[in-house]
Design an enzyme around this catalytic site. Structure first.
Site, mmCIF file in Angstrom:
data_model
loop_
_atom_site.group_PDB
_atom_site.id
_atom_site.type_symbol
_atom_site.label_atom_id
_atom_site.label_comp_id
_atom_site.label_asym_id
_atom_site.label_seq_id
_atom_site.Cartn_x
_atom_site.Cartn_y
_atom_site.Cartn_z
ATOM 1 N N HIS A 1 20.495 17.900 40.855
ATOM 2 C CA HIS A 1 20.639 17.779 39.383
ATOM 3 C C HIS A 1 19.447 18.449 38.719
ATOM 4 O O HIS A 1 18.780 17.835 37.878
ATOM 5 C CB HIS A 1 20.647 16.314 38.929
ATOM 6 C CG HIS A 1 21.947 15.597 39.134
ATOM 7 N ND1 HIS A 1 22.042 14.221 39.019
ATOM 8 C CD2 HIS A 1 23.190 16.037 39.397
ATOM 9 C CE1 HIS A 1 23.286 13.863 39.242
ATOM 10 N NE2 HIS A 1 24.005 14.933 39.473
ATOM 11 N N HIS B 1 36.479 15.705 42.014
ATOM 12 C CA HIS B 1 35.400 15.652 41.014
ATOM 13 C C HIS B 1 34.988 17.097 40.735
ATOM 14 O O HIS B 1 34.885 17.904 41.661
ATOM 15 C CB HIS B 1 34.250 14.848 41.620
ATOM 16 C CG HIS B 1 33.036 14.685 40.762
ATOM 17 N ND1 HIS B 1 33.051 14.680 39.391
ATOM 18 C CD2 HIS B 1 31.738 14.481 41.128
ATOM 19 C CE1 HIS B 1 31.812 14.494 38.955
ATOM 20 N NE2 HIS B 1 31.000 14.378 39.968
ATOM 21 N N GLU C 1 32.115 18.238 39.272
ATOM 22 C CA GLU C 1 30.699 18.597 39.189
ATOM 23 C C GLU C 1 30.412 19.737 40.189
ATOM 24 O O GLU C 1 31.048 19.837 41.243
ATOM 25 C CB GLU C 1 29.806 17.372 39.478
ATOM 26 C CG GLU C 1 28.363 17.603 39.049
ATOM 27 C CD GLU C 1 27.514 16.342 38.948
ATOM 28 O OE1 GLU C 1 28.002 15.255 39.299
ATOM 29 O OE2 GLU C 1 26.358 16.461 38.505
ATOM 30 N N ASP D 1 28.390 20.584 42.426
ATOM 31 C CA ASP D 1 28.078 20.431 43.847
ATOM 32 C C ASP D 1 29.360 20.326 44.686
ATOM 33 O O ASP D 1 29.307 20.479 45.903
ATOM 34 C CB ASP D 1 27.152 19.235 44.107
ATOM 35 C CG ASP D 1 27.581 17.966 43.423
ATOM 36 O OD1 ASP D 1 28.130 18.036 42.307
ATOM 37 O OD2 ASP D 1 27.373 16.882 43.987
ATOM 38 N N HIS E 1 31.234 8.965 38.903
ATOM 39 C CA HIS E 1 30.347 8.696 37.796
ATOM 40 C C HIS E 1 30.558 9.646 36.614
ATOM 41 O O HIS E 1 29.761 9.637 35.668
ATOM 42 C CB HIS E 1 28.891 8.825 38.281
ATOM 43 C CG HIS E 1 28.531 10.239 38.700
ATOM 44 N ND1 HIS E 1 27.448 10.898 38.169
ATOM 45 C CD2 HIS E 1 29.131 11.136 39.533
ATOM 46 C CE1 HIS E 1 27.361 12.102 38.681
ATOM 47 N NE2 HIS E 1 28.383 12.276 39.514
ATOM 48 N N ASP F 1 31.840 10.967 45.255
ATOM 49 C CA ASP F 1 30.443 10.537 45.129
ATOM 50 C C ASP F 1 30.243 9.061 45.490
ATOM 51 O O ASP F 1 29.172 8.679 45.992
ATOM 52 C CB ASP F 1 29.947 10.760 43.694
ATOM 53 C CG ASP F 1 29.594 12.217 43.421
ATOM 54 O OD1 ASP F 1 29.310 12.960 44.372
ATOM 55 O OD2 ASP F 1 29.612 12.604 42.236
ATOM 56 N N TYR G 1 20.673 6.084 45.803
ATOM 57 C CA TYR G 1 21.803 6.775 45.168
ATOM 58 C C TYR G 1 22.490 5.854 44.169
ATOM 59 O O TYR G 1 22.767 6.228 43.028
ATOM 60 C CB TYR G 1 22.765 7.203 46.280
ATOM 61 C CG TYR G 1 23.887 8.115 45.876
ATOM 62 C CD1 TYR G 1 23.753 9.494 46.010
ATOM 63 C CD2 TYR G 1 25.080 7.616 45.386
ATOM 64 C CE1 TYR G 1 24.791 10.344 45.666
ATOM 65 C CE2 TYR G 1 26.119 8.456 45.043
ATOM 66 C CZ TYR G 1 25.970 9.818 45.187
ATOM 67 O OH TYR G 1 26.999 10.657 44.846
ATOM 68 N N HIS H 1 28.906 13.092 49.907
ATOM 69 C CA HIS H 1 27.503 13.346 50.279
ATOM 70 C C HIS H 1 27.107 12.378 51.385
ATOM 71 O O HIS H 1 27.381 11.177 51.289
ATOM 72 C CB HIS H 1 26.543 13.088 49.110
ATOM 73 C CG HIS H 1 26.776 13.934 47.906
ATOM 74 N ND1 HIS H 1 26.485 15.283 47.881
ATOM 75 C CD2 HIS H 1 27.250 13.632 46.676
ATOM 76 C CE1 HIS H 1 26.772 15.769 46.676
ATOM 77 N NE2 HIS H 1 27.240 14.789 45.929
HETATM 78 FE FE1 FEO Z 1 28.895 13.997 40.764
HETATM 79 FE FE2 FEO Z 1 28.236 14.905 43.905
HETATM 80 O O1 FEO Z 1 28.640 15.190 42.116
#
Ligand code: FEO
Length: 395
Positions: free
Chosen positions: A23, A79, A81, A83, A145, A164, A192, A225
């Protein structure tokens, strides 16, 4: 090559051992991370999530070694995002018409990121995709999230692709939770949760209860992750329910910054008072200018109460305390008590300002705090010790 998880499912992600910041500079990843992507092969072939953009070419090249890309029937984006979606542009250049299943919000966000009119197929909770012997069932998980987040459950293999949720920034070669250092794994899972999911705890509880009510068998939780929860996957679900429920341990954390060590001396004396009042309490001192900010947030998450300290400078707070208090405010911590302390030379505004910031951050303020002019002498340190004792009594 991908790593085989079951006859039908392989891990085709990227382990990023060198990642130290995530991030931007917002999240420290002392143990690296991974961007987990999964390839599902039944009568239909499905790719679930991709990897972060810096690894897009490597990802697509490795995927091509496993499969003719044109055989991918569907892409699932749990998701959007970057990543997880970062390799989409590289992949979609090869297979531009492949449908991308995601939430309606997911499609909007990916359009906002990549400005491409890909073949998005919006899905809702309960929608499913037949693959042959198995099905994929979608479960929206808004604000876990991001507004677009969802999970995907695979019948037959009994796998929850949770994205996530239940993840950790933790690079591993072995993939599974029973093949890593357990203390490190739980430290990363806690960090996390504390840093990413705390503001959304009410959504966490609600979503987990909703999923548990479905009574689905879950043999593995494949996160986006860190490790795959294979050995007793229920343990991380139970842990999340605890963390989401105004979690606290018998801990008090003092977060402070100091110019010429007077505020540090106060912190140490207050800590001594806390220890004298109740030796069972775990007390931690963290200098906000020196410690990792995400580690501080993790320790605040674990605490039943905190003390924030700062010298007064230019009628205000030291820089690091302004930053960490802003982070704490964003976490929307609940059920935690707090007070402030600090040294000063003449105007002495810091304690009032710290108290106000703590209050705005949702902490319950127990008193007006503890101030000391110039350098605390023996008497001053004794009064800090007494303050520490009173702080414990006020909890
Ligand atoms: Fe919310 Fe692993 O991205």
């Amino acid at each position: 090559m991908g790593k085989k998880l079951t006859d039908k499912v392989s891990w085709v992600g990227k382990t990023d051992w060198e990642l130290m910041k995530f991030h931007g500079d917002e999240y420290s990843t002392h143990r690296g991370s991974s961007y987990n992507s999964y390839l599902v092969r039944d009568q239909k072939t499905v790719l679930i999530d991709t990897v972060w953009q810096p690894y897009d070419k490597e990802f697509v090249a490795r995927l091509r070694r496993d499969i003719d890309l044109r055989q991918i029937d569907y892409i699932i984006m749990n998701h959007s995002e970057v990543d997880h979606s970062g390799a989409l542009p590289e992949l979609m250049r090869e297979i531009p018409d492949t449908p991308i299943y995601c939430t309606a919000n997911g499609a909007k966000i990916m359009k906002g990121h990549y400005h491409q009119e890909w073949n998005f197929v919006p899905v809702k909770t309960g929608d499913s995709l037949e693959l042959g012997e198995s099905n994929l069932v979608f479960v929206e998980a808004p604000m876990l999230h991001w507004p677009d987040s969802m999970m995907t459950y695979m019948t037959g293999e009994n796998i929850l692709f949770s994205n996530d949720a239940f993840g950790q920034h933790f690079a591993t070669e072995s993939l599974y939770n029973d093949a890593v250092d357990e203390a490190e794994l739980f430290a990363e899972a806690l960090k996390y949760y504390a840093n990413i999911l705390t503001p959304f705890s009410s959504f966490v509880t609600k979503k987990i209860r909703e999923i548990l009510a479905l009574n689905l068998p879950v043999d593995m939780i494949c996160t986006s992750h860190g490790v795959i929860w294979k050995e007793n996957p229920a343990q991380i679900i139970e842990q999340y329910l605890k963390w989401a429920d105004n979690y606290q341990e018998n801990q008090i954390t003092l977060v402070y910054d100091t110019m010429w060590n007077s505020t540090r001396k106060m912190a140490e004396a207050i800590a001594a008072g806390i220890g004298q009042a109740d030796p069972s309490i775990t007390v931690k001192l963290m200098n906000a200018a020196k410690e990792d900010k995400n580690d501080i947030i993790t320790e605040v998450f674990r605490s039943k109460a905190i003390l924030a300290g700062s010298s007064t400078i230019n009628n205000g707070l030291l820089f690091s305390m302004g930053g960490i208090l802003e982070m704490m405010k964003g976490m929307k911590f609940k059920n935690k008590k707090a007070a402030a302390f600090g040294s000063y030379g003449w105007s002495g505004e810091s304690v009032k300002q710290l108290t106000k910031a703590l209050e705005e951050g949702g902490f319950k303020i127990v008193d007006d705090g503890c101030r000391m002019m110039w350098v605390p002498d023996e008497e001053g340190l004794s009064s800090c010790i007494e303050y520490g004792k009173r702080f414990v009594e006020s909890l």
